[in-house]
Enzyme design. Structure first.
Site, PDB file in Angstrom:
ATOM      1  N   LYS A   9       0.819  -1.210   0.000  1.00 16.13           N
ATOM      2  CA  LYS A   9       0.000   0.000   0.000  1.00 16.13           C
ATOM      3  C   LYS A   9       0.853   1.261   0.000  1.00 16.13           C
ATOM      4  CE  LYS A   9      -4.156  -2.100   1.811  1.00 16.13           C
ATOM      5  NZ  LYS A   9      -3.689  -3.501   1.992  1.00 16.13           N
TER       6      LYS A   9
HETATM    7  C1  LIG Z   1      -4.330  -4.578   1.377  1.00 13.82           C
HETATM    8  C2  LIG Z   1      -3.583  -5.833   1.256  1.00 13.82           C
HETATM    9  C3  LIG Z   1      -3.993  -6.885   0.383  1.00 13.82           C
HETATM   10  C4  LIG Z   1      -5.264  -6.800  -0.420  1.00 13.82           C
HETATM   11  O1  LIG Z   1      -5.199  -5.846  -1.444  1.00 13.82           O
HETATM   12  P1  LIG Z   1      -6.547  -5.306  -2.118  1.00 13.82           P
HETATM   13  O2  LIG Z   1      -6.117  -4.165  -2.965  1.00 13.82           O
HETATM   14  O3  LIG Z   1      -7.416  -4.866  -0.976  1.00 13.82           O
HETATM   15  O4  LIG Z   1      -7.157  -6.411  -2.894  1.00 13.82           O
HETATM   16  C5  LIG Z   1      -3.198  -8.001   0.285  1.00 13.82           C
HETATM   17  N1  LIG Z   1      -2.076  -8.136   1.022  1.00 13.82           N
HETATM   18  C6  LIG Z   1      -1.657  -7.170   1.866  1.00 13.82           C
HETATM   19  C7  LIG Z   1      -0.425  -7.395   2.656  1.00 13.82           C
HETATM   20  C8  LIG Z   1      -2.381  -5.989   2.014  1.00 13.82           C
HETATM   21  O5  LIG Z   1      -1.967  -5.041   2.875  1.00 13.82           O
END
Ligand SMILES: *Cc1c(COP(=O)(O)O)cnc(C)c1O
Length: 479
Positions: free
Chosen positions: A115
């Site tokens: 993110k």
């Molecule tokens: C947020 C997240 C996901 C999921 O991603 P999306 O965009 O919500 O599908 C998967 N793995 C980790 C470590 C995350 O922080």
């Protein structure tokens, strides 16, 4: 480039990028989507080969951003994607795992989760859009990763404060320390005496109060934010270019994506729609398999909080995939009327089923396939990848690798997106391999650092009073 709503609100009055940067949500409850996807022809894609990440990102993002000068955008992007923040000039290095399978490392940013890639950029885009005059008080709820990623992205940004609600005592010690040790006067950690759902309800209640929201210039940086999706499109280009080399025409490249809110894999769908020759998008879920059920059967049935399992890949413990609506909009021929009728059905009956309708063919032609994993699968995959490939992966990435190995076809090259570092999920790593995951140097003693947070009751008035008392003041004239 201008933006419309999946449900039709802006079709006759498309919005510029800066207008949707803050919100992403249209007045009719729909989500902002580009009027049409910008197109990269094959020679334009080849011309991107060899560009450093910031230049690649600028080239891709410029197609989505019409109202920030190219120079300014290039500066913002260059400031976001640095070796200091992401550990290497590659920003998202591609590493081979085994024949036909690679990892695209997306989690070497400030909080060790993918993110960061979107949020580090978003913090700078917001600062630029506020122009040193306006303020933004970001209000959010987190169960772990998103909150710290947002806080590390927004800290020190002119005109931006963050109020992040987290469930007191319910995050891992590492996650708590990562968030609560952040020392910045404009970052406010509110430890709520309640659950994550309580935190979300509090945010909804405060943000839903239009007068309060306006008075304090409240905003959100949640996963429906279009700028986050656009930032994620970039690394699909990066991964594809890195995997194909000179034999681009002969290599079939697919991506496996550990998925929750459908934001990460939606960016892959957007990249594919822009002309990037992605063979397949492989959606990997954990036991919370709403998306896997849809891609297998055509039935979309979001779950309630009570039906959502707490798993060892917690950032994928999601019952309702908020970005899914953008994908269905495309499948429905970008017709807001059809989208609305599906969402009406969802509201009435709690599900819809595309199987046996003309839209199901669109789904099948969109390149998506899916699979799921269980805790035992993840532990076995972490152990096996460590034994066979000498690489330690986190439980979310293990979901992706498990499904990628299962679905990979003969000559296909699958790139699995690494979404977090194992250091964040020590308990599962210990269970799998019998030792603690290594930590990047910056985090070795994070639990020992002083923590700053304010405990609040699960009480709307108390949280509102805290926000009102600490929010950056909105200047005299309306924003
Ligand atoms: C947020 C997240 C996901 C999921 O991603 P999306 O965009 O919500 O599908 C998967 N793995 C980790 C470590 C995350 O922080």
């Amino acid at each position: 480039m201008r933006y419309v709503s999946t449900r039709g609100a802006w079709q006759s009055d498309p919005q510029p990028f800066r207008a949707i940067l803050l919100e992403g949500l249209a007045p009719d409850g729909g989500l902002a989507v580009p009027e049409r996807y910008p197109r990269f022809e094959r020679d334009e894609i080849e011309a991107l080969r060899g560009l450093a990440y910031p230049a690649l990102a600028t080239a891709v993002l410029a197609r989505f951003v019409g109202d920030i000068a190219h120079d300014a955008l290039a500066r913002i992007v260059a400031a976001a994607y640095t070796r200091e923040a992401f550990g290497s000039d590659d920003i998202t290095p591609l590493v081979a795992l085994e024949p036909g399978l690679s990892l695209l490392r997306l989690s070497n940013g400030p909080t060790l989760a993918f993110k960061d890639i979107a949020l580090q950029l978003l913090g700078r885009l917001l600062e630029h859009a506020l122009g040193g005059e306006r303020v933004l008080n970001i209000l959010g709820a987190t169960s772990g990763d998103t909150g710290s990623s947002a806080e590390y992205a927004m800290r020190g940004k002119r005109g931006i404060a963050v109020f992040m609600l987290s469930p007191r005592g319910r995050m891992s010690a590492f996650q708590e320390a990562q968030m609560y040790s952040l020392d910045d006067p404009a970052i406010h950690n509110l430890a709520v005496e309640g659950t994550f759902d309580d935190c979300q309800d509090l945010v909804k209640a405060l943000a839903g109060d239009a007068a309060f929201r306006r008075r304090h210039a409240l905003g959100a940086v949640n996963s429906i934010n279009w700028a986050r999706i656009a930032a994620q499109v970039v690394y699909y280009f990066k991964g594809w270019l890195a995997a194909t080399g000179v034999n681009a025409a002969k290599t079939r490249v697919s991506f496996a994506v550990p998925s929750g809110n459908f934001g990460n894999v939606l960016a892959g769908h957007v990249a594919r729609s822009m002309g990037l020759p992605i063979e397949r998008l492989i959606v990997a879920t954990n036991e919370n398999d709403v998306l896997d059920e849809f891609f297998r059967s055509g039935r979309y049935r979001p779950r309630g909080a009570g039906e959502t399992h707490a798993t060892s890949s917690p950032s994928m413990d999601i019952s309702k995939a908020s970005n899914f609506e953008r994908y269905v909009y495309d499948v429905a021929g970008r017709d807001p009327q059809r989208l609305r009728s599906l969402w009406d059905e969802l509201a009435r009956r709690g599900s819809f089923d595309l199987h046996g309708t003309p839209l199901w063919r669109q789904v099948q032609e969109s390149g998506f396939v899916s699979g799921r994993s269980t805790h035992a699968d993840r532990v076995a995959t972490i152990r096996d990848v460590h034994l066979r490939d000498r690489v330690l992966i986190d439980p979310h990435t293990a979901d992706g690798v498990k499904v990628a190995r299962e679905l990979r076809e003969g000559d296909e090259h699958v790139i699995c997106l690494e979404t977090a570092l194992p250091a964040k999920f020590a308990a599962t790593i210990r269970e799998a391999v019998g030792f603690d995951p290594p930590r990047p140097a910056a985090w070795v003693d994070v639990e020992k650092r002083p923590q700053r947070f304010t405990v609040v009751a699960n009480d709307r008035a108390e949280v509102a009073a805290y926000v009102a008392g600490h929010a950056l003041a909105v200047a005299g004239r309306a924003a």
